[in-house]
Design an enzyme around this catalytic site. Structure first.
Site, short mmCIF file in Angstrom:
data_model
loop_
_atom_site.label_atom_id
_atom_site.label_comp_id
_atom_site.label_asym_id
_atom_site.label_seq_id
_atom_site.Cartn_x
_atom_site.Cartn_y
_atom_site.Cartn_z
N CYS A 141 0.91 -1.18 0.13
CA CYS A 141 0.06 0.11 0.06
C CYS A 141 0.81 1.38 -0.10
O CYS A 141 1.81 1.49 0.97
CB CYS A 141 -0.86 -0.17 1.20
SG CYS A 141 -1.39 -1.65 1.96
N GLU A 203 -7.38 8.97 1.18
CA GLU A 203 -6.83 8.80 -0.04
C GLU A 203 -7.97 8.20 -0.89
O GLU A 203 -9.10 7.90 -0.80
CB GLU A 203 -6.01 7.45 0.15
CG GLU A 203 -5.08 7.83 0.79
CD GLU A 203 -3.95 6.42 0.94
OE1 GLU A 203 -2.89 6.29 1.30
OE2 GLU A 203 -4.64 5.18 1.07
#
Length: 286
Positions: A141, A203
């Site tokens: 990630c 995000e």
């Protein structure tokens, strides 16, 4: 022995019941040929001032590697329909005060790598990570950076390039083992999650799937532990996290994918029909 090493060794014994794989020293990294830059990115006055004041602004206890990444990496700022609106340091993008006051949103990606037995590779983030240390999450990630090769929108190539870069940085997987055209971007999600009182995430996350057998050599600055899990082992992991057993925690973005998408997408992985699950027109607000 450093504090990071003691924390790292302490955590390695926490979840052996799940068949954890040992951390090996990372291999020597091969040189990477950078794409020619036609896009010239100049540092803003704010960024220069931030860099000068880095020693004062950063937390005294922040790991040196993580401090460098927080100030050197420039994330891509986007609006809620994923249009690029600017760039900002990783440090500022993850300060919860700035996220809340300015609604600062940056582009990210989450890689889900499966082996040929259709087991999913998970990682436990290192103890020195600034956001969400020692939580378990999907394979990799991170963020595409504000650079020409990672700003390419066509076929989501910029995000694929970033995923390939970070799989090497974090897990020691060479670029040739994860070709960019082997990643399948399935969809995007938008989420916000605090990590602690100071840090958090906001995000627009690209969800990338790939099926490859790879050799993994985790970087201990980034990763504390890794494991491959099948569906039943993941269910057991979720139960332990929900019960708070062994201090086990999952990243919020991984849990959102697990709860909303992963079971049906895993079906497509096993059937070899991932292309049927692609929905890159949608941005799921979770």
């Amino acid at each position: 022995m450093s504090l990071t090493s003691r924390l790292y060794k302490l955590r390695l014994s926490s979840l052996h019941s799940f068949g954890s794989l040992p951390i090996l020293p990372p291999p020597l990294r091969s040189s990477r040929i950078a794409a020619p830059l036609s896009l010239r990115v100049s540092l803003s006055t704010r960024s220069i001032a931030t860099s000068i004041a880095m020693g004062e602004a950063a937390d005294a206890g922040m790991d040196a590697v993580q401090r460098r990444l927080m100030f050197d990496d420039e994330c891509i700022l986007v609006d809620e329909v994923d249009r690029v609106v600017g760039h900002e340091s990783k440090y500022n993008c993850h300060m919860w005060e700035k996220i809340e006051s300015g609604n600062m949103l940056h582009r990210a990606f989450s890689v889900f790598l499966f082996n040929s037995k259709f087991e999913l590779l998970l990682q436990q983030r290192s103890a020195t990570k600034v956001t969400f240390p020692l939580v378990w999450t999907n394979t990799c990630c991170s963020h595409p950076l504000y650079r020409e090769s990672e700003l390419i929108d066509e076929n989501n190539l910029g995000v694929r390039n970033a995923a390939q870069r970070k799989l090497l940085d974090e897990l020691g997987i060479p670029a040739e083992d994860v070709p960019v055209d082997e990643f399948t971007p399935l969809s995007r999600m938008l989420y916000k999650a605090p990590s602690d009182g100071k840090w958090g995430e906001h995000e627009l996350d690209y969800l990338l799937f790939i099926v490859r057998d790879v050799a993994v050599h985790p970087n201990p600055d980034e990763v504390a532990e890794i494991k491959y899990v099948n569906r039943e082992q993941l269910k057991e992991l979720l139960k332990k996290a929900d019960a708070g057993e062994e201090g086990l925690k999952l990243s919020p973005w991984f849990r959102l994918v697990v709860d909303n998408f992963l079971p049906k997408w895993w079906d497509h992985v096993e059937k070899g029909t991932l292309s049927e699950a692609v929905d890159m027109k949608s941005i799921h607000k979770l």
